[in-house]
Design a protein around this motif. Structure first.
Motif, mmCIF file in Angstrom:
data_model
loop_
_atom_site.group_PDB
_atom_site.id
_atom_site.type_symbol
_atom_site.label_atom_id
_atom_site.label_comp_id
_atom_site.label_asym_id
_atom_site.label_seq_id
_atom_site.Cartn_x
_atom_site.Cartn_y
_atom_site.Cartn_z
ATOM 1 N N THR A 9 0.837 -1.183 0.000
ATOM 2 C CA THR A 9 0.000 0.000 0.000
ATOM 3 C C THR A 9 0.879 1.244 0.000
ATOM 4 O OG1 THR A 9 -1.735 -1.162 1.209
ATOM 5 C CG2 THR A 9 -1.787 1.234 1.290
ATOM 6 N N LEU A 10 0.606 2.169 -0.906
ATOM 7 C CA LEU A 10 1.353 3.428 -0.970
ATOM 8 C C LEU A 10 0.737 4.402 0.018
ATOM 9 C CD1 LEU A 10 3.472 5.290 -2.232
ATOM 10 C CD2 LEU A 10 1.746 5.907 -3.940
ATOM 11 N N GLY A 53 5.245 12.364 20.017
ATOM 12 C CA GLY A 53 4.752 11.228 19.248
ATOM 13 C C GLY A 53 3.606 11.640 18.340
ATOM 14 N N TRP A 54 3.054 10.680 17.640
ATOM 15 C CA TRP A 54 1.964 10.921 16.688
ATOM 16 C C TRP A 54 0.773 10.045 17.038
ATOM 17 C CZ3 TRP A 54 2.177 14.581 12.862
ATOM 18 C CH2 TRP A 54 3.414 15.201 12.689
ATOM 19 N N PHE A 55 -0.415 10.642 16.955
ATOM 20 C CA PHE A 55 -1.667 9.976 17.331
ATOM 21 C C PHE A 55 -2.615 9.970 16.137
ATOM 22 C CE2 PHE A 55 -6.012 10.450 19.106
ATOM 23 C CZ PHE A 55 -6.079 9.236 19.766
ATOM 24 N N LEU A 56 -3.283 8.845 15.913
ATOM 25 C CA LEU A 56 -4.296 8.765 14.854
ATOM 26 C C LEU A 56 -5.560 9.449 15.367
ATOM 27 C CD1 LEU A 56 -5.039 7.692 12.023
ATOM 28 C CD2 LEU A 56 -5.845 5.609 13.144
ATOM 29 N N GLU A 57 -5.687 10.725 15.037
ATOM 30 C CA GLU A 57 -6.799 11.546 15.518
ATOM 31 C C GLU A 57 -8.119 11.131 14.892
ATOM 32 O OE1 GLU A 57 -8.395 14.483 17.907
ATOM 33 O OE2 GLU A 57 -6.263 14.037 17.831
ATOM 34 N N ALA A 58 -8.070 10.783 13.605
ATOM 35 C CA ALA A 58 -9.287 10.372 12.890
ATOM 36 C C ALA A 58 -8.917 9.323 11.852
ATOM 37 C CB ALA A 58 -9.930 11.570 12.203
ATOM 38 N N GLY A 59 -9.742 8.291 11.777
ATOM 39 C CA GLY A 59 -9.563 7.259 10.777
ATOM 40 C C GLY A 59 -10.805 7.150 9.911
ATOM 41 N N LEU A 60 -10.612 6.879 8.645
ATOM 42 C CA LEU A 60 -11.720 6.730 7.693
ATOM 43 C C LEU A 60 -11.638 5.344 7.052
ATOM 44 C CD1 LEU A 60 -11.135 10.171 5.981
ATOM 45 C CD2 LEU A 60 -12.889 9.661 7.675
ATOM 46 N N GLY A 61 -12.765 4.868 6.546
ATOM 47 C CA GLY A 61 -12.767 3.559 5.893
ATOM 48 C C GLY A 61 -12.358 2.467 6.858
ATOM 49 N N ARG A 62 -11.349 1.675 6.474
ATOM 50 C CA ARG A 62 -10.902 0.565 7.328
ATOM 51 C C ARG A 62 -10.255 1.031 8.629
ATOM 52 N NH1 ARG A 62 -7.298 -2.992 3.661
ATOM 53 N NH2 ARG A 62 -7.158 -1.118 2.417
ATOM 54 N N LEU A 63 -9.929 2.318 8.732
ATOM 55 C CA LEU A 63 -9.349 2.850 9.969
ATOM 56 C C LEU A 63 -10.393 3.507 10.868
ATOM 57 C CD1 LEU A 63 -6.047 4.446 8.607
ATOM 58 C CD2 LEU A 63 -6.368 2.206 9.678
ATOM 59 N N ALA A 64 -11.648 3.553 10.437
ATOM 60 C CA ALA A 64 -12.706 4.178 11.242
ATOM 61 C C ALA A 64 -12.852 3.445 12.572
ATOM 62 C CB ALA A 64 -14.030 4.157 10.478
ATOM 63 N N GLY A 65 -12.810 4.231 13.651
ATOM 64 C CA GLY A 65 -13.003 3.662 14.982
ATOM 65 C C GLY A 65 -11.796 2.937 15.548
ATOM 66 N N VAL A 66 -10.707 2.872 14.805
ATOM 67 C CA VAL A 66 -9.507 2.178 15.280
ATOM 68 C C VAL A 66 -8.798 3.055 16.297
ATOM 69 C CG1 VAL A 66 -7.230 1.324 14.593
ATOM 70 C CG2 VAL A 66 -9.209 0.881 13.140
ATOM 71 N N ARG A 67 -8.460 2.487 17.433
ATOM 72 C CA ARG A 67 -7.698 3.207 18.457
ATOM 73 C C ARG A 67 -6.366 2.500 18.636
ATOM 74 N NH1 ARG A 67 -9.106 7.846 18.130
ATOM 75 N NH2 ARG A 67 -11.280 8.253 18.434
ATOM 76 N N PHE A 68 -5.308 3.269 18.714
ATOM 77 C CA PHE A 68 -3.970 2.727 18.873
ATOM 78 C C PHE A 68 -3.175 3.708 19.709
ATOM 79 C CE2 PHE A 68 -1.020 -0.431 17.549
ATOM 80 C CZ PHE A 68 0.227 0.176 17.587
ATOM 81 N N ASP A 72 5.806 6.584 18.254
ATOM 82 C CA ASP A 72 6.979 7.390 18.591
ATOM 83 C C ASP A 72 7.421 8.272 17.436
ATOM 84 O OD1 ASP A 72 7.146 6.406 21.181
ATOM 85 O OD2 ASP A 72 8.494 4.774 20.616
ATOM 86 N N THR A 73 7.310 7.750 16.209
ATOM 87 C CA THR A 73 7.779 8.485 15.027
ATOM 88 C C THR A 73 6.773 8.346 13.893
ATOM 89 O OG1 THR A 73 8.928 6.591 14.049
ATOM 90 C CG2 THR A 73 10.189 7.954 15.616
ATOM 91 N N LEU A 74 6.901 9.212 12.902
ATOM 92 C CA LEU A 74 6.066 9.078 11.700
ATOM 93 C C LEU A 74 6.376 7.773 10.968
ATOM 94 C CD1 LEU A 74 5.895 12.640 10.126
ATOM 95 C CD2 LEU A 74 4.017 11.291 11.075
ATOM 96 N N GLU A 75 7.633 7.335 11.025
ATOM 97 C CA GLU A 75 8.003 6.066 10.387
ATOM 98 C C GLU A 75 7.251 4.899 11.032
ATOM 99 O OE1 GLU A 75 10.289 8.378 11.441
ATOM 100 O OE2 GLU A 75 10.804 9.106 9.429
ATOM 101 N N ARG A 82 0.637 0.912 6.800
ATOM 102 C CA ARG A 82 0.811 0.003 5.651
ATOM 103 C C ARG A 82 0.338 -1.410 5.992
ATOM 104 N NH1 ARG A 82 6.149 2.492 4.479
ATOM 105 N NH2 ARG A 82 5.732 3.903 2.763
ATOM 106 N N GLN A 83 0.697 -1.869 7.197
ATOM 107 C CA GLN A 83 0.293 -3.214 7.612
ATOM 108 C C GLN A 83 -1.230 -3.300 7.755
ATOM 109 O OE1 GLN A 83 2.280 -5.856 7.914
ATOM 110 N NE2 GLN A 83 0.562 -7.142 8.451
ATOM 111 N N ARG A 84 -1.804 -2.299 8.380
ATOM 112 C CA ARG A 84 -3.259 -2.287 8.622
ATOM 113 C C ARG A 84 -4.056 -2.167 7.316
ATOM 114 N NH1 ARG A 84 -6.696 -3.079 13.124
ATOM 115 N NH2 ARG A 84 -8.661 -2.244 12.430
ATOM 116 N N LEU A 85 -3.507 -1.452 6.335
ATOM 117 C CA LEU A 85 -4.213 -1.194 5.075
ATOM 118 C C LEU A 85 -3.798 -2.138 3.955
ATOM 119 C CD1 LEU A 85 -4.015 2.677 5.255
ATOM 120 C CD2 LEU A 85 -6.061 1.271 5.605
#
Length: 98
Positions: A9-10, A53-68, A72-75, A82-85
Protein backbone atom coordinates in the motif's frame (compact mmCIF):
# COMPACT_ATOMS: atom_id res chain seq x y z
CA UNK A 1 -3.72 -12.93 -10.22
CA UNK A 2 -0.52 -14.43 -8.84
CA UNK A 3 1.73 -12.23 -6.73
CA UNK A 4 -1.03 -9.77 -5.84
CA UNK A 5 -0.24 -10.20 -2.11
CA UNK A 6 3.20 -8.67 -2.77
CA UNK A 7 1.71 -5.26 -3.61
CA UNK A 8 2.46 -2.71 -0.89
CA UNK A 9 0.00 0.00 0.00
CA UNK A 10 1.35 3.43 -0.97
CA UNK A 11 1.02 5.67 2.09
CA UNK A 12 1.61 9.40 1.58
CA UNK A 13 1.61 11.96 4.39
CA UNK A 14 0.69 15.59 3.65
CA UNK A 15 1.25 18.26 6.32
CA UNK A 16 -1.79 20.18 7.55
CA UNK A 17 -2.78 22.23 10.59
CA UNK A 18 -5.50 20.56 12.67
CA UNK A 19 -7.91 22.25 15.08
CA UNK A 20 -7.86 19.80 17.99
CA UNK A 21 -9.07 22.32 20.60
CA UNK A 22 -5.63 21.91 22.20
CA UNK A 23 -2.09 23.12 21.49
CA UNK A 24 -1.55 19.96 19.38
CA UNK A 25 -1.95 21.41 15.88
CA UNK A 26 0.72 19.85 13.65
CA UNK A 27 -0.96 17.20 11.55
CA UNK A 28 -0.58 14.91 8.59
CA UNK A 29 -3.29 13.85 6.18
CA UNK A 30 -2.84 10.14 5.54
CA UNK A 31 -3.43 9.08 1.95
CA UNK A 32 -3.38 5.40 0.99
CA UNK A 33 -3.32 4.61 -2.72
CA UNK A 34 -4.78 8.06 -3.43
CA UNK A 35 -7.60 7.91 -0.85
CA UNK A 36 -7.81 9.92 2.37
CA UNK A 37 -7.83 7.36 5.20
CA UNK A 38 -6.85 9.32 8.29
CA UNK A 39 -5.35 12.27 10.13
CA UNK A 40 -2.30 11.97 12.35
CA UNK A 41 -1.60 14.68 14.98
CA UNK A 42 1.72 15.37 16.69
CA UNK A 43 1.43 15.35 20.47
CA UNK A 44 3.25 18.56 21.44
CA UNK A 45 2.26 19.15 25.05
CA UNK A 46 4.19 17.54 27.94
CA UNK A 47 1.06 16.16 29.62
CA UNK A 48 0.79 13.46 26.92
CA UNK A 49 2.26 10.04 27.69
CA UNK A 50 4.35 10.30 24.50
CA UNK A 51 5.13 13.99 23.89
CA UNK A 52 6.51 14.40 20.37
CA UNK A 53 4.75 11.23 19.25
CA UNK A 54 1.96 10.92 16.69
CA UNK A 55 -1.67 9.98 17.33
CA UNK A 56 -4.30 8.76 14.85
CA UNK A 57 -6.80 11.55 15.52
CA UNK A 58 -9.29 10.37 12.89
CA UNK A 59 -9.56 7.26 10.78
CA UNK A 60 -11.72 6.73 7.69
CA UNK A 61 -12.77 3.56 5.89
CA UNK A 62 -10.90 0.56 7.33
CA UNK A 63 -9.35 2.85 9.97
CA UNK A 64 -12.71 4.18 11.24
CA UNK A 65 -13.00 3.66 14.98
CA UNK A 66 -9.51 2.18 15.28
CA UNK A 67 -7.70 3.21 18.46
CA UNK A 68 -3.97 2.73 18.87
CA UNK A 69 -1.47 4.16 21.35
CA UNK A 70 0.68 7.05 20.12
CA UNK A 71 3.46 6.23 17.69
CA UNK A 72 6.98 7.39 18.59
CA UNK A 73 7.78 8.49 15.03
CA UNK A 74 6.07 9.08 11.70
CA UNK A 75 8.00 6.07 10.39
CA UNK A 76 6.40 3.87 13.07
CA UNK A 77 2.96 5.26 12.18
CA UNK A 78 3.53 4.71 8.45
CA UNK A 79 4.71 1.13 9.02
CA UNK A 80 1.59 0.36 11.10
CA UNK A 81 -0.68 2.04 8.52
CA UNK A 82 0.81 0.00 5.65
CA UNK A 83 0.29 -3.21 7.61
CA UNK A 84 -3.26 -2.29 8.62
CA UNK A 85 -4.21 -1.19 5.07
CA UNK A 86 -2.61 -4.14 3.30
CA UNK A 87 -4.93 -5.41 0.55
CA UNK A 88 -6.96 -8.46 1.54
CA UNK A 89 -5.88 -11.64 -0.19
CA UNK A 90 -8.14 -12.52 -3.12
CA UNK A 91 -10.77 -15.12 -2.41
CA UNK A 92 -10.78 -18.19 -4.67
CA UNK A 93 -13.67 -18.28 -7.07
CA UNK A 94 -16.01 -21.20 -6.67
CA UNK A 95 -15.05 -23.99 -8.99
CA UNK A 96 -11.54 -22.64 -9.57
CA UNK A 97 -8.41 -24.60 -8.85
CA UNK A 98 -6.05 -23.39 -6.13
Amino acid sequence: MLGQNNVETLVVLNPIAVDTASPDREGMLVMANGLLVGVLVRLDTPEHESPGGWFLEAGLGRLAGVRFPAFDTLEDATRWLRQRLKPAPPQPRSGSLL
